[in-house]
Scaffold this motif. Structure first.
Motif, short mmCIF file in Angstrom:
data_model
loop_
_atom_site.label_atom_id
_atom_site.label_comp_id
_atom_site.label_asym_id
_atom_site.label_seq_id
_atom_site.Cartn_x
_atom_site.Cartn_y
_atom_site.Cartn_z
N ASN A 85 0.81 -1.67 -0.03
CA ASN A 85 0.22 -0.12 0.33
C ASN A 85 0.56 1.34 0.19
OD1 ASN A 85 -2.27 -1.64 -0.27
ND2 ASN A 85 -1.90 -2.19 1.89
N SER A 86 2.48 1.52 -0.13
CA SER A 86 2.65 2.40 -0.06
C SER A 86 4.42 2.33 -0.58
CB SER A 86 3.97 2.89 1.42
OG SER A 86 3.96 2.25 2.23
N LYS A 144 7.58 8.54 2.08
CA LYS A 144 6.89 7.31 1.89
C LYS A 144 5.55 8.14 1.29
CE LYS A 144 4.76 3.50 4.48
NZ LYS A 144 4.35 3.60 5.94
N ARG A 145 4.83 7.58 0.45
CA ARG A 145 4.08 7.54 -0.57
C ARG A 145 2.78 6.50 -0.52
NH1 ARG A 145 5.06 12.28 0.83
NH2 ARG A 145 6.61 13.71 -0.90
N ASP A 146 1.39 7.31 0.15
CA ASP A 146 0.75 5.68 -0.29
C ASP A 146 0.27 5.63 -2.10
OD1 ASP A 146 0.59 5.38 2.86
OD2 ASP A 146 -0.75 6.75 2.67
#
Length: 148
Positions: A85-86, A144-146
């Motif tokens: 998810n990330s 960090k990116r979803d």
């Protein structure tokens, strides 16, 4: 401080062949630093074209190896593991310097220190050495990116 074999490395990075560039973690002190290694062999797929008569590891892949070690340090510091998810992305590379070519048979020693972490953006001091000599260094920034 703890070490990690390849099986633990695979638990802490989403990368896989041919883009996994960390073979072992020698020491990791969450919240502070990590030292890891990448064994550079003639079997690396990039050597076929970079360069066929004088194989040199591309500098961008040395930076990627440093970033992967930084990723392990980040996950260990957060007490989590990567999930679907990330993802962590490069958001900046400052003061990158390449001081010596890396060739087949070399062992890259990757040393990363956390400089700061704020609002999901991590900044690291990164250095790669071969036989005790600095071959590349930079300040790396990751976020960090979803993705869901």
């Amino acid at each position: 401080m703890s070490s990690m074999d390849i099986h633990e490395v695979l638990e802490h990075l989403p990368h896989r062949y041919p883009f996994l560039l960390v073979d072992r973690v020698l020491t990791c002190e969450p919240g502070k630093s990590i030292e890891a290694i990448k064994n550079v062999t003639i079997n690396e797929p990039f050597f076929q074209g970079h360069f066929p008569h004088h194989p040199v590891m591309p500098g961008v892949l040395i930076m990627e190896a440093l970033a992967q070690a930084a990723g392990i340090l980040s996950f260990k510091t957060m007490g989590t593991k990567p999930d679907e998810n990330s993802v962590f992305y490069f958001v900046g590379i400052d003061n990158a310097r390449f001081k010596k070519p890396v060739t087949a048979g070399d062992q890259l020693h990757l040393h990363i220190e956390i400089m700061r972490q704020m609002r999901g953006i991590w900044k690291f001091k990164a250095e790669a050495k071969v036989d005790g000599e600095v071959v590349a260094e930079a300040e790396l920034m990751c976020a960090k990116r979803d993705i869901v």
